[in-house]
Write a protein that holds these residues in place. Sequence first.
Motif, short mmCIF file in Angstrom:
data_model
loop_
_atom_site.label_atom_id
_atom_site.label_comp_id
_atom_site.label_asym_id
_atom_site.label_seq_id
_atom_site.Cartn_x
_atom_site.Cartn_y
_atom_site.Cartn_z
N UNK A 166 -28.26 56.18 29.49
CA UNK A 166 -27.04 56.90 29.82
C UNK A 166 -25.98 55.98 30.42
N UNK A 167 -26.40 55.07 31.29
CA UNK A 167 -25.45 54.13 31.88
C UNK A 167 -24.84 53.24 30.81
N UNK A 168 -25.65 52.74 29.90
CA UNK A 168 -25.13 51.88 28.85
C UNK A 168 -24.09 52.60 28.01
N UNK A 169 -24.39 53.86 27.68
CA UNK A 169 -23.44 54.66 26.91
C UNK A 169 -22.15 54.86 27.71
N UNK A 170 -22.27 55.16 29.00
CA UNK A 170 -21.10 55.41 29.84
C UNK A 170 -20.23 54.16 29.98
N UNK A 171 -20.87 53.01 30.18
CA UNK A 171 -20.11 51.76 30.33
C UNK A 171 -19.39 51.43 29.04
N UNK A 172 -20.09 51.56 27.92
CA UNK A 172 -19.46 51.25 26.63
C UNK A 172 -18.27 52.16 26.38
N UNK A 173 -18.42 53.46 26.61
CA UNK A 173 -17.33 54.39 26.38
C UNK A 173 -16.15 54.11 27.32
N UNK A 174 -16.45 53.80 28.58
CA UNK A 174 -15.39 53.54 29.54
C UNK A 174 -14.57 52.31 29.15
N UNK A 175 -15.24 51.27 28.72
CA UNK A 175 -14.53 50.05 28.32
C UNK A 175 -13.71 50.31 27.06
N UNK A 176 -14.26 51.08 26.12
CA UNK A 176 -13.52 51.40 24.91
C UNK A 176 -12.27 52.23 25.21
N UNK A 177 -12.35 53.07 26.22
CA UNK A 177 -11.24 53.96 26.58
C UNK A 177 -10.36 53.38 27.68
N UNK A 178 -10.62 52.18 28.10
CA UNK A 178 -9.96 51.60 29.28
C UNK A 178 -8.45 51.58 29.14
N UNK A 179 -7.96 51.17 28.01
CA UNK A 179 -6.50 51.09 27.82
C UNK A 179 -5.86 52.46 27.90
N UNK A 180 -6.49 53.45 27.24
CA UNK A 180 -5.97 54.81 27.29
C UNK A 180 -6.06 55.37 28.71
N UNK A 181 -7.16 55.05 29.39
CA UNK A 181 -7.35 55.50 30.77
C UNK A 181 -6.21 54.99 31.65
N UNK A 182 -5.91 53.70 31.55
CA UNK A 182 -4.89 53.10 32.41
C UNK A 182 -3.52 53.72 32.14
N UNK A 183 -3.19 53.91 30.87
CA UNK A 183 -1.89 54.47 30.54
C UNK A 183 -1.75 55.90 31.05
#
Length: 392
Positions: free
Chosen positions: A246-263
Amino acid sequence: MKLIYMDYAATTPMDEEVIGAMTQVMRSHYGNPSSLHRVGVEAEKLVQRSRETIAAAVGVLSSEIRFTSGGTESNNLAILGAARRYRSRGAHLITTQVEHASVYEAFRLLEGEGFRVTYLGVDETGAVRLDELEAALTEDTILVSVMAVNNEMGRIQPIEEIGRLLKSRPRTLFHVDAVQAVGKLPLQPKGWGIDLLSAAAHKLHGPKGTGFLYCREGVELQPLLAGGGQEDGLRPGTENVPALVGMAKAVRLAVERQEAFAAHTSSLRRKLVERIGTLEALRYNGSRQSGEMAPHIVHFSYPGMKSEVLVYALEQQGVCVSARSACSSGTERPSRVLEAMGAPYAAAVSGVRLSFSLRETAEDIERVCEALTRVARELGSVTAEPQKGRRS
């Protein structure tokens, strides 16, 4: 009334994809990764795949990832493990006055063991001064620990610059508490000279009780626990395979969405800061310069009013926020972070943190702004001094 959760810096709801991945593992993969039979080997493959996924997401080697129970254990393992292992090099350590309790208290413990600790101050926005760090370094300095993002205030620290400063000091290790930064801000452990980096899954829509520590190849740590040989002997105990997946999935998704998250969160943050600036009783805490604050955290004080009163009042308006950080809320002591920033006592005991994610909408934030306005009006001006020393 729809409840608006604004405490993502404390913990986050789990992502449905994470829940799905963990559920599948719990149903189908129950083996002990240390067992030699097929069921154990299948579990070990999941552990290794999780390690590789996280390593790829943060840009390090899979052999440099150590699994832990979360940010607190990662911080303690990095700080206590490094200080005790390299004590023969020297007994001087450097950290800051605004670190998370799991870092700050670890250094206090090491002081009891005979180490000398320098606690760096910060400026009025909460940032470490590089010249003071450089002046504090000695030939006996074996460890510097500075968080990437302050968990209470949201101030981004100059991690890249600190790494550059320490580059010529190979005998001084650099630890970064990145619990509030992984998946939210750019991080380059290799490029920035970071030797040890801590993270926690539950800040990223992952499971609680799970985290990791990046430990640069060649760095040795003294274990905190005795037992088996898991995690190269650094963290003995049977692995929680579903949580690691679950952590691996969460980290991967967070990094993939990082740019959208910041904006997205930057836009929400601007609206909140603007509204706070219109309310005479409230005092915004932090920098107003672009890029100096984490996009998902806003902090303010209501001088003269206890933070717990504000938390309760906002909850009555359908908004959940934190008094200081979740690990220190519930106490009446002034905020150590706000005091270090030079805030007066009345402001230091009345701090409130709002934190949010990709899930909150502009309409949600407008409701939060309206709630802040109502609460400020209903509680009234309890002191004549809130405007003195307002952050600009």
